[in-house]
Design a protein around this motif. Sequence first.
Motif, mmCIF file in Angstrom:
data_model
loop_
_atom_site.group_PDB
_atom_site.id
_atom_site.type_symbol
_atom_site.label_atom_id
_atom_site.label_comp_id
_atom_site.label_asym_id
_atom_site.label_seq_id
_atom_site.Cartn_x
_atom_site.Cartn_y
_atom_site.Cartn_z
ATOM 1 N N ASN A 42 0.853 -1.256 0.014
ATOM 2 C CA ASN A 42 0.001 -0.054 0.211
ATOM 3 C C ASN A 42 0.901 1.332 -0.151
ATOM 4 O OD1 ASN A 42 -2.615 -0.764 -0.238
ATOM 5 N ND2 ASN A 42 -3.008 -1.117 1.794
ATOM 6 N N ASN A 43 1.970 1.252 0.868
ATOM 7 C CA ASN A 43 2.769 2.357 0.989
ATOM 8 C C ASN A 43 3.524 2.790 -0.408
ATOM 9 O OD1 ASN A 43 2.429 0.981 3.607
ATOM 10 N ND2 ASN A 43 3.507 2.994 4.190
ATOM 11 N N MET A 44 3.767 1.583 -1.114
ATOM 12 C CA MET A 44 4.703 1.619 -2.463
ATOM 13 C C MET A 44 3.613 2.404 -3.466
ATOM 14 S SD MET A 44 6.510 -1.922 -2.593
ATOM 15 C CE MET A 44 7.965 -2.559 -1.472
ATOM 16 N N ARG A 45 2.400 1.679 -3.520
ATOM 17 C CA ARG A 45 1.311 2.330 -4.304
ATOM 18 C C ARG A 45 1.254 3.646 -4.215
ATOM 19 N NH1 ARG A 45 -4.409 -0.166 -3.251
ATOM 20 N NH2 ARG A 45 -5.174 1.544 -4.631
ATOM 21 N N GLY A 46 1.317 4.211 -3.005
ATOM 22 C CA GLY A 46 1.109 5.465 -2.660
ATOM 23 C C GLY A 46 2.414 6.420 -3.150
ATOM 24 N N SER A 47 3.640 6.152 -2.782
ATOM 25 C CA SER A 47 4.641 6.853 -3.137
ATOM 26 C C SER A 47 4.972 6.807 -4.757
ATOM 27 C CB SER A 47 5.642 6.652 -2.147
ATOM 28 O OG SER A 47 6.118 5.180 -2.390
ATOM 29 N N LEU A 48 4.745 5.768 -5.205
ATOM 30 C CA LEU A 48 5.165 5.465 -6.555
ATOM 31 C C LEU A 48 4.019 5.682 -7.484
ATOM 32 C CD1 LEU A 48 7.234 2.092 -6.285
ATOM 33 C CD2 LEU A 48 8.130 4.520 -6.437
ATOM 34 N N GLY A 49 2.865 5.997 -7.082
ATOM 35 C CA GLY A 49 1.703 6.287 -7.944
ATOM 36 C C GLY A 49 1.256 5.174 -8.775
ATOM 37 N N ASN A 102 15.941 2.771 -4.094
ATOM 38 C CA ASN A 102 16.042 3.853 -4.848
ATOM 39 C C ASN A 102 15.262 3.911 -5.964
ATOM 40 O OD1 ASN A 102 17.808 5.633 -3.574
ATOM 41 N ND2 ASN A 102 19.274 3.547 -3.543
ATOM 42 N N ALA A 103 14.457 3.066 -6.418
ATOM 43 C CA ALA A 103 13.319 3.138 -7.526
ATOM 44 C C ALA A 103 12.644 4.144 -7.685
ATOM 45 C CB ALA A 103 12.521 1.809 -7.513
ATOM 46 N N THR A 104 12.301 4.999 -8.569
ATOM 47 C CA THR A 104 11.754 6.083 -8.826
ATOM 48 C C THR A 104 10.035 5.928 -9.248
ATOM 49 O OG1 THR A 104 12.669 6.698 -10.878
ATOM 50 C CG2 THR A 104 13.624 7.542 -9.069
ATOM 51 N N ASN A 105 9.925 4.721 -10.053
ATOM 52 C CA ASN A 105 8.607 4.369 -10.354
ATOM 53 C C ASN A 105 8.487 2.889 -10.317
ATOM 54 O OD1 ASN A 105 9.309 2.962 -13.067
ATOM 55 N ND2 ASN A 105 10.236 4.831 -13.677
ATOM 56 N N ILE A 106 7.280 2.405 -10.227
ATOM 57 C CA ILE A 106 6.814 0.910 -10.280
ATOM 58 C C ILE A 106 7.669 -0.110 -10.934
ATOM 59 C CG2 ILE A 106 4.741 0.917 -11.711
ATOM 60 C CD1 ILE A 106 5.309 -0.736 -8.264
ATOM 61 N N TRP A 107 7.777 0.461 -12.190
ATOM 62 C CA TRP A 107 8.573 -0.396 -13.399
ATOM 63 C C TRP A 107 10.085 -0.702 -12.950
ATOM 64 C CZ3 TRP A 107 4.905 -3.846 -14.137
ATOM 65 C CH2 TRP A 107 3.760 -3.278 -14.439
ATOM 66 N N GLU A 108 10.466 0.418 -12.504
ATOM 67 C CA GLU A 108 12.134 0.407 -11.934
ATOM 68 C C GLU A 108 12.093 -0.857 -10.954
ATOM 69 O OE1 GLU A 108 14.275 3.750 -10.835
ATOM 70 O OE2 GLU A 108 13.922 4.757 -12.853
ATOM 71 N N LEU A 109 11.292 -0.616 -9.932
ATOM 72 C CA LEU A 109 11.262 -1.542 -8.917
ATOM 73 C C LEU A 109 10.838 -2.914 -9.087
ATOM 74 C CD1 LEU A 109 11.076 -1.884 -5.794
ATOM 75 C CD2 LEU A 109 8.766 -1.285 -5.536
ATOM 76 N N VAL A 110 10.108 -3.235 -10.121
ATOM 77 C CA VAL A 110 9.535 -4.528 -10.606
ATOM 78 C C VAL A 110 10.897 -5.139 -11.372
ATOM 79 C CG1 VAL A 110 8.590 -5.894 -12.467
ATOM 80 C CG2 VAL A 110 7.263 -4.294 -10.844
ATOM 81 N N ALA A 111 11.891 -4.381 -11.943
ATOM 82 C CA ALA A 111 12.803 -4.731 -12.819
ATOM 83 C C ALA A 111 13.930 -5.041 -12.010
ATOM 84 C CB ALA A 111 13.383 -3.814 -13.754
ATOM 85 N N PHE A 112 14.186 -4.430 -10.777
ATOM 86 C CA PHE A 112 15.352 -4.620 -9.760
ATOM 87 C C PHE A 112 14.831 -5.859 -9.087
ATOM 88 C CE2 PHE A 112 16.201 0.381 -10.075
ATOM 89 C CZ PHE A 112 17.049 0.096 -11.264
ATOM 90 N N ARG A 113 13.406 -5.964 -8.523
ATOM 91 C CA ARG A 113 13.130 -7.176 -7.872
ATOM 92 C C ARG A 113 13.412 -8.438 -8.763
ATOM 93 N NH1 ARG A 113 11.645 -8.452 -2.813
ATOM 94 N NH2 ARG A 113 9.691 -9.377 -3.351
#
Length: 527
Positions: A42-49, A102-113
């Motif tokens: 939920n927090n990720m959703r909020g901060s990464l839109g 340090n991911a700035t958007n959701i797809w960056e975070l997904v790629a790094f995960r």
Amino acid sequence: MVQNEEDDLIEYGYRRIIITITCVLCAMLEIVDTTIVNVALNNMRGSLGATLTDVAWVITAYAIANVIVIPMTSWLSQQFGRRNYFATSIVIFTLASFLCGNATNIWELVAFRFIQGLGGGALLVTAQTIITESYPVAKRGMAQAIYGMGVIVGPTLGPPLGGYIVDHFSWPFIFYINIPLGIIATFLTIAFVKSPKYGTKLKANQVDWWGIIFLSSFIGSLQFVLEHGQQDDWFNNGWIVILSTVSIFGLLLFIWRELTYEHPIVNLKVFKDNNLKIGTIMCFILGFGLYGSTFIIPIYTQSVLGWSATDAGLLLIPSSITTGIMMPFIGKMIQRGIPQAYMVALGFFMFFLFTFLMRGVLTPDTGVEHMFWPLILRGVGLGLLFVPITTLSLSTLKGKHIGEGAAFTGMMRQLGGSFGIAIITTYLSRFNQEHRVNLISHLDKTSFEVQQTVQKLQMGFMSKGYSANEALAKAYKVLEYKVMTQSSVLSFMDIFMYLGLLFLFCIPFILLIKKGKNKINPADAMH
């Protein structure tokens, strides 16, 4: 020759203690990271839109990478040397953790995960093998028990730890805590871990690239279908249909390739062993029960009972501690020659009892005290299943086939978890709809009892200053909420009943297992 090489890998004194701590730490890092993000979505959703569907990819990407790399781990460590491969995996995992934070958007975070999952999947299996080889045969049962504690406690530690970090800091810190631990583990690995000398390196043109592609397409597509099927309406969705087809063809082509290629990346010929065939099915069911129950209990406590994520996570800790305490005793029982088949049968029965008792205590206001003993039974059941199932699976294999078989048992446990969560999610929503329709059909507005209940609620709201019409509307809303809550509880009861029947149904199959060399090391087993 092989025996001498194995003896060279055995460690003593402080070196062995350091290697054990390093391996358990790495295995726990990987397992905690599988579940720690659940409470931070939920927090990720909020901060990464991001949307809920987008943010679910944070879990999916990690799981896909994990399941793809596990069957290849034995082969990869032979190609690059076990110490180098293990150290590189820790570095990849640690670096990816920093990038995730340090991911700035959701797809960056997904790629790094996804990258983090590639490093993490290797940690679990390789840590197991290193611990096995660092102990002399007589002490491997205890080494296995120490490793087993980390593996069992890990999934339960994730949600409360994640909840605490999110409540007191911010979501990137669930990734940042891996960095200092990863750096320490890398240095300890380089300084203390040895590599076995067996294993032939292949030239680039001999590498089974097609095998890797077919395996990745089969498992990657399957994992996506399982994680997204329910929310995307299963086979009414074009992507689900396409990826299901890719998964089936990927599996068929993968099997054909591995059976015909000279240097396969995964040796499927080990499946000629009858015990391994039955054992992998049992590992699948164990994963189904372990991950399914770890998934369903927090959902029930949060959605029906209104608990916080941290409280929901803490509820499962006594169960995991029970399993952890049992591990050394299970190791000793196996070494004394008590047949693992009896332990597994008893473990399945204990798990059935756990689901039966849980089904009996579910209400809209169940307390911790009602769930405590059923969850302790779950811990006992998992303790009796975890090591014995894997040792049974591998008890008639020899030499390097043990490692190859162990990779399959590890993969099937992960896939069992994915299937379990997908099936539970699907049936939970279907049962919920059925129960709601049934309950509403029994709520006849002309019935005296229903009228009396509505009138009491209306009078209660009117006494708080609402007008007659407002109070009546609120009374109906309360009634509707009660129907929703009751249909949820009934759905969870159904899920526990079917989960229990699945475990009860497995008991006769254990009798098909041949008696292997009963005193096989638990340590050879638990990849």
